[in-house]
Scaffold this active site. Sequence first.
Site, mmCIF file in Angstrom:
data_model
loop_
_atom_site.group_PDB
_atom_site.id
_atom_site.type_symbol
_atom_site.label_atom_id
_atom_site.label_comp_id
_atom_site.label_asym_id
_atom_site.label_seq_id
_atom_site.Cartn_x
_atom_site.Cartn_y
_atom_site.Cartn_z
ATOM 1 N N GLY A 43 38.063 43.431 29.393
ATOM 2 C CA GLY A 43 37.398 42.420 30.202
ATOM 3 C C GLY A 43 35.992 42.910 30.527
ATOM 4 N N ARG A 332 36.572 32.989 51.498
ATOM 5 C CA ARG A 332 37.786 32.404 50.932
ATOM 6 C C ARG A 332 38.995 32.534 51.848
ATOM 7 N NH1 ARG A 332 36.757 34.513 44.720
ATOM 8 N NH2 ARG A 332 35.171 32.949 44.297
ATOM 9 N N GLU A 427 38.789 45.135 38.608
ATOM 10 C CA GLU A 427 39.806 44.672 39.546
ATOM 11 C C GLU A 427 40.977 45.648 39.643
ATOM 12 O OE1 GLU A 427 41.232 40.700 38.753
ATOM 13 O OE2 GLU A 427 42.560 40.694 40.490
ATOM 14 N N LEU A 443 32.659 39.623 39.178
ATOM 15 C CA LEU A 443 31.912 39.831 37.938
ATOM 16 C C LEU A 443 30.906 40.959 38.145
ATOM 17 C CD1 LEU A 443 31.276 36.107 36.939
ATOM 18 C CD2 LEU A 443 33.216 37.553 36.440
#
Lengths: 640, 270
Positions: A43, A332, A427, A443
Amino acid sequence: MATLDPKIPSGPLADKWRKHKADIRLVNPANKRKYEIIVVGAGLAGASAASTLADLGYKVKNFVFHDSPRRAHSIAAQGGINAAKNYQNDGDSVHRLFYDTLKGGDYRAREANVHRLAEVSVNIIDQCVAQGVPFAREYGGLLANRSFGGAQVSRTFYARGQTGQQLLLGAYSALSRVVGAGLVELHTQSEMLDLVIVGGQAKGIIVRDLVTGEIGRHAADAVILATGGYGNVFNLSTYARGSNATAIWRAYKRGACLANPCYTQIHPTCIPVSGDYQSKLTLMSESLRNDGRIWAPRKKEDGRKNPNDIPEADRDYFLERIYPGFGNLCPRDVASRAAKRMCDEGRGVGPTGLGVYLDFSDAIKRLGEAGVRERYGNLFDIYHEITAESAYQTPMRIFPAVHYTMGGLWVDYNLMSNIPGLFVLGEANFSDHGANRLGASALMQGLADGYFIIPYTIGDYLAGQKPGSRPSADAPEFKAAEDHVSGMTARLLGIKGRQPVSHFHKRLGKIMWEHCGMARTKAGLAQALREIPALREEFWAGVNVPGSADTLNQSLEQAGRVADFIELGELLCLDALTREESCGGHFREEHQHPDGECKRDDAGFAHVAAWEFQGAGRTPLRNIEPLNYEFVKMSVRNYK
Amino acid sequence: MVAPSTPPHLSLTLRVWRQAGPSQPGRFVDYAAPGLSPDMSFLELLDVVNDGLTTKGEEPIAFAHDCREGICGTCSCTINGKPHGPGQGVATCQIYLRAFRDGDTIVVEPFRARAFPVVKDLVTDRAAFDKIQQAGGFITARAGSAPDANAAPVPKPAADLAMDAAACIGCGACVAACKNASAMLFVAAKVSHLGLLPQGQPERDKRVLAMVGTMDALGFGNCTNQYECSAACPKLISHDFIARLNRDYLAATVRSAFQPAPAGTGGGAG
């Protein structure tokens, strides 16, 4: 008991990284080619690390379980990437990005790591533009920005609603270049199933070729895990179906500490669940909160009404009401819990009552439908495909869903775990987001770790390893690890029970969501800690894994991953039970302010909890790394 | 979190290509799938059928999938003869059962092309796409050496067009849809994305020659301008980019024929 020395450099906050880079050891160019580095995952973190380390001259082997490195789930990130460029002249700075990220994480991250992240954020944008990432631009040809949650400046760079895709394809192109040049040996469809430790250091991995079933041993001078988060422990999430925790969990069982597993992020704006066959929850990017307004009906009986028939006076724009300072752009965790409270009060919408509205009618009045389409068209299309509803005509229905995990393997300032030679990026580690991650920061962290941090810090470790000293893959430790992996495969295939793997994954997900989701209680967590071990017993007695080990066998792959999720889920609940406070994504109902906000306990819990495996059936050890705030005063987060 | 589903009212028959391995013969097998919700995705239907097969002790259908939101490019079924099925501008994972009628028989096959051999059932090997990328689908830019991101302005129309091309998800539907199994749309998208940007100019000729050369060597066919590729593309990437690729390829071929090769690189100093 593991030694947890965070190795934070001394000196003023803003000088630490520069000073550290000047102080750490280097490997000379002629020696670099004598070292082999294994990178697991491709990733943003894995691909950027593999390509950068290869460019430096190291021999790199890259392992991915996907059929191509371009498929890693970083590709699905929609909204953007933060960087303290201050191109907007709106008051941004490295310090402000640092402060927003630390505060957004509810003061549960390391100051020094977060400051470094903010420092290198500017280099990431430069690097990505040089690679040809087609970021959004103004008419003058310069880069455009938008706002994201938890910030009062516009510092988010984006490529339509596909920023993760474009950044990943940039990293993939860099990786492809070095693979083509013969500098990286790429192993696709290869799943890491164990970590090999020789003499107390990480020196290799055991890998299953997912097509042939062949078990391979790979030795190296250092191992890097960049294998993503563990959100699929909840079964339903915005993760890809293949996203799994097997690499980090097997490393944990070899002695790597797992830090703060209870810090999970629930994203407020996802498409609600429609049925029990559901395999996946789809995110509607946080960027939508720039122009969309979130509301719930004031009256319970309006929940099933056509939203366009509910008059303005009967709509409660609850984020704007409760958090006037940040409004729809509050972080969030805050937005998710507020939406949950509306539904708990019976004011949820849609057929299930588990949803609130994200409404674009004001934006359409202001920008026109074409203007909204230009900004968010692809997201509106996705919404339409899934729900068969047009968000141009009727508000979107959204509900929170599991999206990211801030916890992960413990790492020091050099991104090295407590096992020497084992590095963890992106992550998969725990380091930068504290108890809650701000939007557009995942990111940033993945690429910071891969392009700009590991290339420096891994040299400091390798400089202490004699060139050519890595063990052979014939060493007994490799044989033992391979036997362990083969034994587990044989055991899974031999159970021949009655239920498919998905049955157990769904049940685990329900336990986790119910007892360890957006709101957690002591009683609920204790209940989960009774149910999960029982589920584990049932799994190992009753799962049916058809087929054989020597071919492509997706049931077998999934069985191993779910077996790990069941164990990890138990640790997650234990961590949540032990952390007797609320912070960021970890909300314990017993610990809240009268207005429902998180009540932290800085005296008791301003620390990292790093769990250490003590053997099957034994309670893991809870190690503590205190969080010393030298430069910022811990305060109550306030977005009002 | 799980909500009561919409009352199920669809019954479908799946006619699925089963093939145990690359060198084994394959065949179609029918599976009945009753009691389905129209809100279910096509891949969730395969999940349900597979759970049923597993419970009966049979081997489930192998199929490629991952993100299930149309961006990773892993899923790759040909449904009723169309790569990615009946939708327009969507991948297999974005097909919902409301696209079918009660009683339909749905024919499901892997993407078929010489360069994409079948691995098992509906799973194919698309490593050829990675090899094309490795030949030249990049801009050489070492980490640490990049100038400031705003040093080279890019006109918005060029950046937008580059983004249109860059949206490719590398699924291979363009190849599966083409009667020649050509990879021209895939290559054109990458060549155009990088060639439209100032950063992509230094390697522009080398890139197009290397990518096209590798594409040919891997057994992909040529383009005969039928545009099935664009029609099947889940990101609706325009076949106009193929014209751009052809121009770039021609120009690069001519330039490389007339330009003297550099005498050599590196060495000397010191």
